[in-house]
Scaffold this motif. Structure first.
Motif, PDB file in Angstrom:
ATOM      1  N   ARG A   1      37.676 -27.842   2.630  1.00  0.00           N
ATOM      2  CA  ARG A   1      36.753 -28.237   3.697  1.00  0.00           C
ATOM      3  C   ARG A   1      37.491 -28.256   5.040  1.00  0.00           C
ATOM      4  NH1 ARG A   1      36.055 -32.832   0.600  1.00  0.00           N
ATOM      5  NH2 ARG A   1      36.798 -34.027   2.409  1.00  0.00           N
ATOM      6  N   ARG A   2      36.747 -28.074   6.106  1.00  0.00           N
ATOM      7  CA  ARG A   2      37.367 -28.007   7.426  1.00  0.00           C
ATOM      8  C   ARG A   2      38.103 -29.302   7.767  1.00  0.00           C
ATOM      9  NH1 ARG A   2      33.494 -25.079  11.727  1.00  0.00           N
ATOM     10  NH2 ARG A   2      35.481 -25.148  12.847  1.00  0.00           N
ATOM     11  N   ASP A   3      37.569 -30.448   7.322  1.00  0.00           N
ATOM     12  CA  ASP A   3      38.231 -31.718   7.631  1.00  0.00           C
ATOM     13  C   ASP A   3      39.435 -31.993   6.734  1.00  0.00           C
ATOM     14  OD1 ASP A   3      36.898 -32.217   5.264  1.00  0.00           O
ATOM     15  OD2 ASP A   3      36.053 -34.133   5.898  1.00  0.00           O
ATOM     16  N   GLN A   4      39.717 -31.104   5.775  1.00  0.00           N
ATOM     17  CA  GLN A   4      40.869 -31.269   4.880  1.00  0.00           C
ATOM     18  C   GLN A   4      42.076 -30.434   5.289  1.00  0.00           C
ATOM     19  OE1 GLN A   4      38.633 -30.086   1.254  1.00  0.00           O
ATOM     20  NE2 GLN A   4      39.485 -31.945   0.331  1.00  0.00           N
ATOM     21  N   VAL A   5      41.938 -29.597   6.303  1.00  0.00           N
ATOM     22  CA  VAL A   5      42.979 -28.611   6.592  1.00  0.00           C
ATOM     23  C   VAL A   5      44.329 -29.269   6.869  1.00  0.00           C
ATOM     24  CG1 VAL A   5      43.753 -26.938   8.331  1.00  0.00           C
ATOM     25  CG2 VAL A   5      41.490 -26.707   7.302  1.00  0.00           C
ATOM     26  N   GLY A   6      44.366 -30.311   7.682  1.00  0.00           N
ATOM     27  CA  GLY A   6      45.641 -30.961   7.995  1.00  0.00           C
ATOM     28  C   GLY A   6      46.331 -31.484   6.752  1.00  0.00           C
ATOM     29  N   GLU A   7      45.566 -32.154   5.889  1.00  0.00           N
ATOM     30  CA  GLU A   7      46.124 -32.715   4.657  1.00  0.00           C
ATOM     31  C   GLU A   7      46.626 -31.616   3.723  1.00  0.00           C
ATOM     32  OE1 GLU A   7      44.587 -35.166   0.670  1.00  0.00           O
ATOM     33  OE2 GLU A   7      43.152 -34.453   2.188  1.00  0.00           O
ATOM     34  N   VAL A   8      45.840 -30.558   3.576  1.00  0.00           N
ATOM     35  CA  VAL A   8      46.235 -29.475   2.663  1.00  0.00           C
ATOM     36  C   VAL A   8      47.434 -28.719   3.217  1.00  0.00           C
ATOM     37  CG1 VAL A   8      45.494 -27.289   1.640  1.00  0.00           C
ATOM     38  CG2 VAL A   8      43.938 -29.263   1.648  1.00  0.00           C
ATOM     39  N   TRP A   9      47.461 -28.480   4.538  1.00  0.00           N
ATOM     40  CA  TRP A   9      48.629 -27.838   5.142  1.00  0.00           C
ATOM     41  C   TRP A   9      49.887 -28.666   4.874  1.00  0.00           C
ATOM     42  CZ3 TRP A   9      52.476 -29.123   8.493  1.00  0.00           C
ATOM     43  CH2 TRP A   9      53.252 -28.067   8.999  1.00  0.00           C
TER      44      TRP A   9
ATOM     45  N   GLU B   1      47.582 -30.242  -6.149  1.00  0.00           N
ATOM     46  CA  GLU B   1      46.483 -31.189  -6.354  1.00  0.00           C
ATOM     47  C   GLU B   1      46.957 -32.507  -6.968  1.00  0.00           C
ATOM     48  OE1 GLU B   1      42.725 -28.126  -6.954  1.00  0.00           O
ATOM     49  OE2 GLU B   1      43.834 -28.786  -8.717  1.00  0.00           O
ATOM     50  N   THR B   2      47.936 -32.450  -7.861  1.00  0.00           N
ATOM     51  CA  THR B   2      48.334 -33.673  -8.576  1.00  0.00           C
ATOM     52  C   THR B   2      49.425 -34.465  -7.856  1.00  0.00           C
ATOM     53  OG1 THR B   2      49.924 -32.415  -9.912  1.00  0.00           O
ATOM     54  CG2 THR B   2      47.700 -32.705 -10.818  1.00  0.00           C
ATOM     55  N   GLU B   3      50.271 -33.791  -7.075  1.00  0.00           N
ATOM     56  CA  GLU B   3      51.389 -34.496  -6.455  1.00  0.00           C
ATOM     57  C   GLU B   3      51.245 -34.685  -4.945  1.00  0.00           C
ATOM     58  OE1 GLU B   3      55.304 -33.111  -7.544  1.00  0.00           O
ATOM     59  OE2 GLU B   3      54.608 -32.410  -9.503  1.00  0.00           O
ATOM     60  N   TYR B   4      50.393 -33.907  -4.295  1.00  0.00           N
ATOM     61  CA  TYR B   4      50.386 -33.919  -2.835  1.00  0.00           C
ATOM     62  C   TYR B   4      49.025 -34.217  -2.196  1.00  0.00           C
ATOM     63  CZ  TYR B   4      55.112 -32.125  -3.052  1.00  0.00           C
ATOM     64  OH  TYR B   4      56.456 -31.984  -3.298  1.00  0.00           O
ATOM     65  N   LEU B   5      47.943 -34.128  -2.959  1.00  0.00           N
ATOM     66  CA  LEU B   5      46.620 -34.375  -2.406  1.00  0.00           C
ATOM     67  C   LEU B   5      45.969 -35.578  -3.077  1.00  0.00           C
ATOM     68  CD1 LEU B   5      45.185 -30.729  -2.197  1.00  0.00           C
ATOM     69  CD2 LEU B   5      46.405 -32.019  -0.429  1.00  0.00           C
ATOM     70  N   ALA B   6      45.034 -36.179  -2.371  1.00  0.00           N
ATOM     71  CA  ALA B   6      44.349 -37.353  -2.893  1.00  0.00           C
ATOM     72  C   ALA B   6      43.341 -36.996  -3.967  1.00  0.00           C
ATOM     73  CB  ALA B   6      43.650 -38.098  -1.746  1.00  0.00           C
ATOM     74  N   GLU B   7      42.856 -35.755  -3.960  1.00  0.00           N
ATOM     75  CA  GLU B   7      41.841 -35.342  -4.926  1.00  0.00           C
ATOM     76  C   GLU B   7      41.971 -33.845  -5.178  1.00  0.00           C
ATOM     77  OE1 GLU B   7      37.954 -35.897  -3.216  1.00  0.00           O
ATOM     78  OE2 GLU B   7      38.602 -35.143  -1.267  1.00  0.00           O
TER      79      GLU B   7
END
Length: 556
Positions: A266-274, A312-318
């Protein structure tokens, strides 16, 4: 006595991955970064080196940490290509610097453009080269001038922070984001979401350089296939805008195309995923050998499925949901050169300097021409070109005429439009041959010899094997090397890659055994192979497709 099983289950040699406990530096570069964060060199430049001069610079800063602020020593004049790999760094170093100005998304207003022009004029002998990653590079910078240059840049919102080094480099974006009629959506806000991480100590010690691309461009102009991390604009089945995530692309001496993770961001997830992908590179990236320290090697070893799982398991919330692949681009050229309509009824005008080479006077002139025609914004591209935005319909012809009067072609030949060249031996310590002048002369020759040829054709000229000019993905990729001519004399020349492509049918150029040419014979070679293509091509066939079926004799 050891058993066969114990003999065959030796502990694997560590790759220097922090996450696996390998924290001791395994090479000089890692030791340098452990001793002091590259970001800390800024204050030493301001307080010490700029006041005491070049000879006061610590060698570890000079050839290491100063890159964290876009500064490389340039090549000392008069050193031929045969000595590139032989001399020690201090023998190759000049007492001047190349400085790279970071331009995320290629976005400049006229005040910023004039600031760069002024720096070029006052501190860089008028030099200014557009790179193939949005940046502007200037040369002949003295260490004493650097603090004042920074003050000027930062006063208008520009910087050189992390323009080089083992850090997140300039963020690539579509230069016509927000105005392009054909775009999937405007991705500018997501570039802005990544910017706060630039200069953050959490990501200032990566295993190697780290390249980001992010856009909603329907032409895929940010070449997502060859970046470490790329976000490609898509719309999912629910009609929601977001990104398809690609990781692990890169060229140089061991090229690899990026792999799709198959997720929808999602567009609002880009910072977190980067930050998550960058964190994987920081923690799991290989730090033992510099030659294997790019993210592409980790992705190649892990595969996309494992990379997604760790993310997904170590770096993101979901976890991230599955998502659609981007639609294939339907254009033969991805450079935005020419005159095109904007969403608001105005036009943008893309033009082609010769192989990205400009100077202070030209930069000032571009700003003046843009302003006279009602524009306050320009853009740099990924093909060493520039664009002026927001031109009213009745101003287009006048703008085009003024640009072309100073040799900035809006409707250039294929050869002017699609020839790129790296810095070359003129300034680069890695290069073996000259590139910019040679490529400019090649354009002139081909325009004379093949005046009616108008098919898309990329010619990328590189002065060494490192592929700054993306030779493996060009129709004609030229890798600089030294070779013997017909008289047995050592001269500059090229190994030739043919038929590389990005987009539909992405792939690296074909190497034909023994296919190389001297620099002197290059125009004859290119004329010959382009003529063969022009006479043999089928309806709608690209150069890359023709190369795959052509006889070796027609490629030589």
């Amino acid at each position: 006595m050891s058993t066969p099983a114990s003999r065959h289950h030796k502990r694997p040699r560590g790759e220097g991955q922090w996450a696996l406990g390998y924290r001791e530096p395994l090479n000089k570069n890692e030791e340098l970064k452990k001793n002091d964060d590259g970001l800390n060199v800024r204050q030493r430049i301001i307080d010490i080196y700029s006041k005491r001069g070049f000879d006061s610079i610590d060698p570890a800063d000079l050839r290491g940490r100063m890159r964290w602020y876009g500064l490389y020593t340039q090549r000392r004049p008069g050193i031929d290509g045969g000595k590139t790999a032989i001399l020690e760094p201090e023998e190759l170093d000049d007492r001047y610097f190349m400085m790279r100005v970071r331009i995320d998304g290629g976005q400049l207003d006229l005040r910023q453009l004039r600031t760069i022009a002024g720096i070029s004029k006052d501190y860089a002998r008028g030099t200014a080269d557009l790179t193939d990653r949005h940046n502007v590079q200037v040369h002949w910078v003295e260490i004493e001038s650097v603090p004042d240059i920074w003050e000027r840049l930062e006063a208008v919102g520009l910087s050189t922070t992390e323009a080089c080094g083992d850090v997140p480099r300039t963020i690539l974006g579509c230069p016509v984001a927000g105005i392009d009629v054909e775009e999937v959506f405007d991705a500018t806000s997501e570039i802005d979401a990544i910017k706060p991480y630039i200069g953050d100590p959490a990501f200032s010690n990566l295993p190697r350089k780290y390249k980001t691309a992010l856009s909603g461009c329907s032409a895929h102009c940010t070449v997502h296939e060859i970046n470490d991390i790329a976000f490609v604009g898509v719309v999912n089945e629910q009609g929601e805008q977001g990104y398809d995530l690609w990781v692990g692309g890169g060229l140089s001496t061991n090229p690899m195309l990026a792999q799709r993770l198959g997720v929808f961001v999602r567009r609002d997830q880009v910072g977190e995923v980067w930050a998550g992908v960058t964190g994987i590179f920081r923690d799991y990236g290989y730090r033992r050998l510099r030659s294997r320290a790019r993210l592409k090697f980790l992705v190649n070893d892990w595969g996309a499925e494992k990379f997604r799982q760790v993310l997904e398991t170590e770096y993101l919330a979901e976890p991230l949901p599955d998502g659609p692949a981007p639609q294939a681009p339907d254009v033969g050229r991805r450079d935005h050169v020419g005159v095109f309509p904007q969403k608001d009824g105005n036009f943008y005008v893309g033009f082609a300097p010769r192989v990205g080479r400009l100077d202070a006077d030209k930069l000032f002139a571009i700003a003046d021409i843009a302003e006279r025609h009602g524009s306050s914004r320009v853009r740099t591209t990924l093909e060493q070109k520039m664009i002026i935005l927001d031109i009213a319909p009745d101003q287009v012809d006048s703008l085009v005429a003024e640009l072309e009067a100073i040799d900035l072609q809006v409707r250039p030949s294929t050869f002017r439009r699609q020839t790129m060249a790296c810095t070359g031996i003129e300034y680069c310590k890695l290069a073996m041959i000259e590139t910019k002048g040679l490529a400019s002369d090649l354009i002139d020759e081909l325009e004379k010899r093949l005046p009616t040829f108008d098919q898309p054709l990329t010619i990328n000229v590189n002065g060494c094997p490192n592929s700054c000019a993306r030779i493996q993905t060009a129709d004609i990729g030229l890798k600089g090397q030294l070779m013997l001519d017909e008289n047995g004399q050592q001269v500059g020349g090229f190994q030739i890659h043919l038929g590389g492509a990005l987009g539909v049918g992405s792939g690296f150029g074909r190497k034909v055994r023994g296919l190389k040419t001297t620099a002197k014979a290059l125009p004859d070679y290119v004329e010959r192979v382009v003529t063969n293509f022009d006479t043999q091509k089928k309806e709608g066939e690209s150069f890359a497709d023709w190369v795959q079926r052509a006889d070796d004799a027609d490629l030589k």
